[in-house]
Design a protein around this motif. Structure first.
Motif, PDB file in Angstrom:
ATOM      1  N   ALA A 469       0.794  -1.096  -0.658  1.00  0.00           N
ATOM      2  CA  ALA A 469      -0.327   0.107   0.366  1.00  0.00           C
ATOM      3  C   ALA A 469       0.840   1.118  -0.343  1.00  0.00           C
ATOM      4  CB  ALA A 469      -0.782   0.176   1.349  1.00  0.00           C
ATOM      5  N   ALA A 495      -3.629   0.021  -7.518  1.00  0.00           N
ATOM      6  CA  ALA A 495      -4.676  -0.306  -6.692  1.00  0.00           C
ATOM      7  C   ALA A 495      -5.925  -0.359  -6.471  1.00  0.00           C
ATOM      8  CB  ALA A 495      -4.989   1.414  -6.666  1.00  0.00           C
ATOM      9  N   LEU A 498      -5.351  -4.283  -5.153  1.00  0.00           N
ATOM     10  CA  LEU A 498      -4.948  -4.372  -3.820  1.00  0.00           C
ATOM     11  C   LEU A 498      -6.397  -4.189  -3.005  1.00  0.00           C
ATOM     12  CD1 LEU A 498      -1.479  -1.996  -2.991  1.00  0.00           C
ATOM     13  CD2 LEU A 498      -1.895  -4.678  -2.411  1.00  0.00           C
ATOM     14  N   THR A 499      -6.968  -3.673  -3.480  1.00  0.00           N
ATOM     15  CA  THR A 499      -8.507  -3.134  -2.286  1.00  0.00           C
ATOM     16  C   THR A 499      -9.118  -4.767  -2.834  1.00  0.00           C
ATOM     17  OG1 THR A 499      -9.234  -2.155  -4.105  1.00  0.00           O
ATOM     18  CG2 THR A 499      -8.638  -0.202  -2.124  1.00  0.00           C
ATOM     19  N   LEU A 505      -7.301  -2.015   3.463  1.00  0.00           N
ATOM     20  CA  LEU A 505      -6.076  -1.372   2.860  1.00  0.00           C
ATOM     21  C   LEU A 505      -7.163   0.157   2.125  1.00  0.00           C
ATOM     22  CD1 LEU A 505      -3.857  -3.567   1.216  1.00  0.00           C
ATOM     23  CD2 LEU A 505      -3.512  -1.927   3.429  1.00  0.00           C
ATOM     24  N   LEU A 509      -5.094   3.427   0.387  1.00  0.00           N
ATOM     25  CA  LEU A 509      -4.912   3.751  -1.226  1.00  0.00           C
ATOM     26  C   LEU A 509      -5.625   4.830  -1.848  1.00  0.00           C
ATOM     27  CD1 LEU A 509      -4.881  -0.143  -1.432  1.00  0.00           C
ATOM     28  CD2 LEU A 509      -2.687   1.579  -1.784  1.00  0.00           C
TER      29      LEU A 509
END
Length: 936
Positions: A469, A495, A498-499, A505, A509
């Motif tokens: 992150a 991003a 990741l989310t 997170l 981000l």
């Protein structure tokens, strides 16, 4: 001139010829024999054997051996001849005085006079005995000794003297005259020793082995040794050593003794032969004498002569080492500094000569010298070619050398990123050590846009969620400062990724839109597009009411992006999205296609991840044995430590499969596996919590199970995301409350989930079963009939078996025993085909055996009709039908029966028509009463 000693019989002929010459010398007819042969061809052995026989005959034997180190010592060989224990002391003293006198230092006529005196002294000794003079390696002798031997040869024609000399076929310039003059003598016989033929090798082996074993080993022994007796003995020694250690070995393989023998052959030859051998070992072959000469700083003629010598002594064949052990032995025996210098020089010469990047790189990776800047593009290109040839280790070494040759900067970072992606193929643990440097480079803004999403995914896999992150946030700031649309798109995709994997997170981000809207105007880099599209697809699959959209997006990802290092994880996520959207048929088809693409390649990580998805598909289809097999296969390809947070998906599938089959000890053992701390901040953590809870529920640990299901719900609540398609925690918790005897709480949870509107048939069917179990008896049957109808249209056979069993029990409770028995038996059969033995025992404890139940399953009026339908099948259709009934896919059936997938599909179409069924899952019920199950 004697013939080639191609076998031991002919070698004995040479000994016989020497004995015949000795008898002639004994009668006063002096003889001269010149034995020539390559290094280790057996010259010394022949000479020593004859020497023993000469002594036994009563001859006076004088011996000497030429030495390269004593080549400059005047009359060195002659002094050795006369410094012999058999030589009378007065004769030795007289010759020594002549050799130490001044005559040797005077004119040529004076030296000739001294040599005449020495030969006269020698010939006086043959009045009573035959004199045998043996000189081994005469080609290493000093010039004066050679002149004396030639002088002596001219005087022994009418004397009781036999002179036997051995020489190498490789002569110095100054030896040509000596050699030619010897052969001009009428009493001279030349003997040539060559290497053993395959028949000769077999004959040599038969001296210590049985004829059968010798005949079996001869071809391979001849191939490796080339008939060189010295190498042959060493090879046999290695074979026996292996046998003494109890290792079964059908073929002789060169080992330590063979390597030493190769070096022994090289050191016995001329000095430049060893140098040439080293050059050939470095370059790999001797096809270019010019290049070898440049490498070794030798003339082309010298190199050609050295290569010829190496062929003659069977070290080389077709300009290359006969065996890799020989090449390795030469390289290992070369001093490290010299070896590194040779490899570095070879790389420069090959590069200048226009050689391929692979050939140049093979030299560069073998040297420990610091790589020069020009090597970087060569090594990078070679790495990509090596990947095509499936040489992963070599590709990694190329990139490591290129990385060391680069100074800090974007190029060095790009090389490290590529290195990590290739290392990840062999196992994520192999890439682990490289991630910290890449993370630091990412925070400095050095990552190229194409590398941002893949590196982010590797960081997430390894559990570095916070670091990933932070890196994405730093790259976002850098992209905004530099107004870089490509980096903006890559950061947006990362991003989203990741989310999607770690919802906690989200607040740390950059804000991203759906799909790839943030990438508008950026170059269409396929790598980060794959991550963005896959993340959006998974989000759709987890969102109520968007299943159709998820399927469309998933197929778009799978069709658009080919399988590669940078797209593996997005493709896996797209497959899982299809699974969650209820399209197991599509997921299975795509998964098998991707597995087929990497089946013949050395990509353990690819195969492991795809096998894990294949296991999840099988689990959701109710095929527990296939699920467990595929999950175990995936686990065997990557170490448990290398699975990172992905271990959640793998263990979830395997634990549920083992639990469903009643293998509770195996399932509980899997719960002991250590887990990454960050797992429960990711979606795979939810899957693991459910699997652990299901295992606890099946083994009677109800409160532990309730804790796991509730924990999953609390995590989703904290993430503000309700994802029952991923983890239906309310249904699981409701089942647990029923087991605890609290139907009110169970009903409350089930109704709450029902109000949230589950459209997934699998989930709705399970909910209806739970609600039915909390209903009064008269309302139970309609709910269960609806559940069965829904589940029959889906793929989850275990949930179908549960619903059928509940419906059968409900009918029995209402007094309709015949109908109840039909549904329970059908449920038993479905559960049995799934491998769900605990469910089978729960449904019909007395009929746990398949054969016993098959006999009991026939219903009046139905068995004969089903049997007639089955009898209409051909033998080929029977085999395919039974395999399909057992849950095998079309590809698996084709593989087992050695036919094409198309053939299987055509047969299944006819089978469905003959049996009056519409799909594969109806086959087990149709075949259950037949005797065909035993035909496969």
């Amino acid at each position: 001139m004697n013939s080639l000693p191609a076998n031991l019989f002919e070698w004995e002929n040479h000994l016989s010829a020497l004995r015949e010459m000795l008898r002639g010398a004994t009668q006063g007819r002096g003889r001269l024999a010149l034995v020539s042969g390559a290094v280790a061809s057996g010259k010394t052995t022949l000479l020593n054997t004859f020497a023993e026989q000469a002594i036994e005959s009563g001859a006076l034997l004088l011996e000497a051996t030429g030495s390269r180190a004593e080549r400059d010592l005047p009359f060195g060989i002659i002094r050795k001849i006369f410094d012999n224990g058999a030589m009378p002391s007065d004769v030795r003293s007289e010759v020594t005085a002549l050799l130490d006198g001044n005559g040797l230092e005077s004119t040529a006529a004076g030296r000739m006079h001294v040599m005449s005196q020495i030969s006269s002294v020698l010939l006086r000794m043959v009045d009573d005995r035959t004199l045998v003079v043996l000189v081994d390696d005469v080609h290493c002798g000093d010039d004066q000794s050679l002149q004396f031997l030639l002088h002596l040869a001219r005087r022994v024609r009418q004397a009781k003297v036999l002179i036997v000399l051995t020489e190498s076929p490789r002569l110095r310039q100054e030896q040509f005259t000596f050699h030619a003059e010897l052969l001009r003598q009428p009493n001279c016989v030349r003997v040539r020793l060559h290497m053993l033929t395959e028949a000769g090798v077999a004959e040599a082996l038969s001296g210590s082995l049985s004829a059968t074993v010798a005949a079996r080993l001869a071809p391979e022994c001849h191939r490796v040794s080339g008939g060189n007796p010295m190498l042959l003995r060493a090879l046999l020694e290695d074979w026996r050593t292996v046998g003494e250690h109890g290792e079964a070995q059908q073929r002789p393989a060169p080992g330590e003794a063979f390597a030493h023998a190769v070096l022994g052959c090289l050191h016995r030859g001329e000095p430049e032969v060893l140098e040439v051998a080293r050059g050939v070992a470095v370059l790999g072959d001797a096809r270019s004498p010019r290049l070898l000469g440049q490498l070794l700083d030798l003339s082309v003629n010298t190199v050609q002569q050295g290569v010829q010598d190496l062929h003659q002594c069977a070290i080389l064949e077709h300009n290359a080492f006969r065996d890799e052990v020989a090449r390795t032995a030469v390289l290992d025996a070369t001093p490290a500094t010299a070896r590194d210098a040779l490899h570095a020089r070879a790389a420069r010469l090959l590069h200048a000569d226009g050689a391929s990047a692979l050939d140049v790189a093979r030299q560069l990776v073998c040297t420990r010298q610091d790589a020069e800047r020009w090597t970087v593009p060569v090594l990078r290109e070679a790495a990509e070619f090596a990947l095509v040839e499936e040489e992963l280790e070599f590709a990694l070494r190329c990139l490591e050398h290129a990385h060391h040759a680069c100074g800090p900067g974007p190029e060095r970072t790009a090389l490290k990123a590529r290195l990590v992606s290739i290392a990840w193929r062999t196992g994520p643990a192999a890439a682990e050590s490289h991630l910290p440097e890449l993370l630091a480079d990412a925070e400095r803004g050095r990552l190229a846009p194409r590398d941002v999403a893949p590196i982010t995914s590797y960081l997430v896999w390894s559990g570095r969620l916070d670091a990933a992150a932070d890196a994405v946030a730093a790259l976002a700031r850098s992209a905004g400062t530099n107004d870089d649309p490509a980096m903006t798109a890559a950061v947006s995709a990362s991003a989203q990724w990741l989310t999607m994997l770690s919802p906690p997170l989200r607040g740390r981000l950059p804000t991203v839109g759906t799909g790839v809207t943030a990438a508008t105007g950026a170059p269409r880099d396929m790598a980060y597009l794959a991550y963005a599209h896959a993340a959006a697809t998974m989000s759709a699959a987890l969102t109520e009411g968007q299943a159709d959209r998820a399927v469309i997006e998933a197929e778009r990802v799978l069709q658009r992006h080919h399988l590669s290092d940078s797209t593996l994880q997005p493709l896996v996520v797209a497959l899982l999205a299809l699974v969650l959207a209820g399209r197991l048929d599509l997921a299975l088809s795509w998964c098998e296609r991707l597995l087929g693409e990497c089946s013949a390649r050395r990509v353990p990580t690819w195969q492991a991840l795809l096998s894990a998805v294949r296991a999840e598909i099988a689990l959701r289809q109710g095929d527990l044995q296939v699920a467990a097999h595929q999950a175990r296969s995936a686990m065997s390809r990557i170490s448990v430590q290398g699975w990172g947070v992905g271990i959640g998906l793998l263990l979830s599938t395997l634990i549920q499969a083992e639990t469903g089959m009643g293998h509770y000890d195996e399932a509980m053992a899997l719960l002991e596996q250590p887990l990454p701390d960050e797992l429960f901040q990711t979606l795979p953590g939810l899957l693991y919590l459910r699997a652990r809870g299901r295992c606890h529920l099946a083994t009677g640990r109800y409160h532990a199970a309730l804790g796991d299901f509730t924990a999953a719900g609390e995590l989703m609540d904290a993430w503000r995301m309700d994802m029952p398609l991923l983890t239906p925690w309310r249904v699981d918790a409701a089942e647990t409350w029923l087991a605890l005897g609290d139907p009110k709480r169970a009903r409350a949870l089930a109704e709450e989930q029902l109000r949230l509107g589950p459209e997934d048939p699998r989930l709705r069917g399970a909910l209806l079963v739970v609600l039915a179990r909390t209903d009064e008896l008269k309302r139970r049957v309609p709910r269960l009939k609806e559940a069965v109808e829904i589940l029959e249209g889906g793929d989850d056979r275990i949930q179908l078996a549960i619903a059928l069993g509940e419906l059968g029990r409900a009918y029995r409770s209402l007094g309709d025993f015949n109908r109840g028995r039909v549904f329970v038996r059908k449920a038993w059969h479905v559960a049995k085909t799934c491998g769900a033995d605990p469910l089978c025992r729960e449904l019909m404890p007395r009929h746990a055996d398949a054969g016993e139940f098959a006999a009991a399953a026939a219903q009046p009026g139905q068995g004969a009709e089903q049997q007639r339908d089955v009898e209409a099948l051909t033998e080929a259709e029977v085999r395919i039908a039974v395999l399909a009934a057992h849950g095998n896919t079309n590809r698996e059936i084709a593989s087992k029966l050695f036919v094409t997938v198309s053939t299987v599909e055509q047969h299944l179409t006819r089978i469905y028509r003959k049996l009056n069924v519409k799909r594969r899952r109806d086959l087990p019920a149709k075949l259950s009463d037949s005797s065909l199950t035993g035909t496969v």
